[in-house]
Design an enzyme around this catalytic site. Structure first.
Site, short mmCIF file in Angstrom:
data_model
loop_
_atom_site.label_atom_id
_atom_site.label_comp_id
_atom_site.label_asym_id
_atom_site.label_seq_id
_atom_site.Cartn_x
_atom_site.Cartn_y
_atom_site.Cartn_z
CE LYS A 12 69.58 59.31 -81.50
NZ LYS A 12 68.52 60.34 -81.30
CE1 TYR A 52 67.08 58.04 -76.24
CE2 TYR A 52 66.44 56.45 -77.92
CZ TYR A 52 67.19 57.55 -77.53
OH TYR A 52 68.05 58.14 -78.43
CG PHE A 60 59.39 62.18 -78.36
CD1 PHE A 60 60.50 61.45 -77.97
CD2 PHE A 60 59.14 63.39 -77.72
CE1 PHE A 60 61.35 61.89 -76.97
CE2 PHE A 60 59.99 63.85 -76.70
CZ PHE A 60 61.09 63.10 -76.33
NE ARG A 88 73.61 66.47 -74.64
CZ ARG A 88 72.41 65.93 -74.93
NH1 ARG A 88 72.24 64.61 -74.93
NH2 ARG A 88 71.39 66.69 -75.23
CB THR A 94 67.37 67.80 -79.29
OG1 THR A 94 68.00 67.69 -78.01
CG2 THR A 94 66.55 66.56 -79.57
CG ASN A 115 68.64 63.62 -83.15
OD1 ASN A 115 68.91 62.41 -83.10
ND2 ASN A 115 68.13 64.26 -82.13
CG HIS A 118 72.09 58.70 -77.18
ND1 HIS A 118 71.02 59.25 -76.51
CD2 HIS A 118 72.92 58.21 -76.23
CE1 HIS A 118 71.20 59.06 -75.20
NE2 HIS A 118 72.34 58.44 -75.00
CD GLU A 129 72.67 57.10 -71.83
OE1 GLU A 129 73.60 57.52 -72.54
OE2 GLU A 129 71.58 57.67 -71.75
N1 UDP Z 1 62.98 63.29 -79.94
C1 UDP Z 1 61.93 63.31 -80.83
N2 UDP Z 1 61.01 64.32 -80.73
C2 UDP Z 1 61.10 65.31 -79.80
C3 UDP Z 1 62.18 65.27 -78.88
C4 UDP Z 1 63.10 64.24 -78.99
O1 UDP Z 1 61.83 62.47 -81.70
O2 UDP Z 1 60.25 66.19 -79.77
C5 UDP Z 1 63.96 62.20 -80.03
C6 UDP Z 1 65.28 62.65 -80.63
O3 UDP Z 1 65.76 61.62 -81.46
C7 UDP Z 1 66.16 62.82 -79.41
C8 UDP Z 1 65.64 61.72 -78.49
O4 UDP Z 1 64.25 61.72 -78.73
O5 UDP Z 1 67.52 62.68 -79.75
C9 UDP Z 1 65.90 61.91 -77.03
O6 UDP Z 1 65.43 63.18 -76.65
P1 UDP Z 1 66.30 64.14 -75.73
O7 UDP Z 1 65.43 65.25 -75.30
O8 UDP Z 1 66.96 63.31 -74.67
O9 UDP Z 1 67.39 64.72 -76.75
P2 UDP Z 1 68.95 64.46 -76.87
O10 UDP Z 1 69.49 64.20 -75.50
O11 UDP Z 1 69.13 63.29 -77.81
O12 UDP Z 1 69.51 65.75 -77.47
MG MG Z 2 68.85 62.89 -74.03
#
Ligand code: UDP
Ligand code: MG
Length: 136
Positions: A12, A52, A60, A88, A94, A115, A118, A129
């Site tokens: 990212k 997304y 968010f 993962r 996350t 973070n 992805h 994807e």
């Molecule tokens: N995200 C955020 N705030 C939140 C939860 C998620 O900004 O409270 C962002 C974060 O960058 C995350 C992305 O949204 O990586 C996608 O969320 P997801 O729950 O799919 O997490 P991931 O699969 O990336 O762990």
């Molecule tokens: Mg996700």
């Protein structure tokens, strides 16, 4: 028995901007992932919104899409046995605060939104994807 899978990984903007691309790729390679395809691109907010879309009802969503399109990203197809799960695991939680030692997000993540990486969350979404970014 082998269970070779492919998954989509994105480095990212926060990580690309801190020049962490090579260190993160080394972490993947050290865990036995092959990087089959990769490209550095910057996407439009409208493309981030499509990518997304599963999160469109979340509070968010708009900030997330603005963020993913805010600077260059590196998108990669990773291959390994159980690549979706293994990626993962290597990414970590996350929220970097909750991520375990040795994970990418623990090492490099700044906050829940910045973070660093992805990763696809299922085999089905990995296919979707990968096609999103690497439709040949
Ligand atoms: N995200 C955020 N705030 C939140 C939860 C998620 O900004 O409270 C962002 C974060 O960058 C995350 C992305 O949204 O990586 C996608 O969320 P997801 O729950 O799919 O997490 P991931 O699969 O990336 O762990
Ligand atoms: Mg996700």
């Amino acid at each position: 028995m082998s269970n070779l899978e492919q998954t989509l990984s994105i480095i990212k903007p926060d990580a690309v901007e801190r020049n962490l691309e090579n260190e993160i790729k080394e972490m993947f390679k050290n865990k036995g992932f092959s990087i089959l395809k990769e490209k550095k691109i910057q996407i439009e907010k409208s493309e981030a919104e499509k990518f997304y879309k599963v999160h469109e009802t979340k509070p968010f969503y708009s900030d997330l899409c603005a963020y993913l399109s805010s600077g260059p990203i590196v998108v990669m197809v990773l291959e390994k046995d159980s690549a979706v799960f293994e990626n993962r695991e290597l990414m970590g939680a996350t929220n970097p605060k909750d991520a375990k030692e040795g994970t990418i997000r623990k090492k490099f993540g700044i906050s829940i939104d910045k973070n660093s990486v992805h990763g696809s969350d299922s085999i089905e979404n990995a296919t979707i994807e990968i096609n999103f970014f690497f439709k040949d």
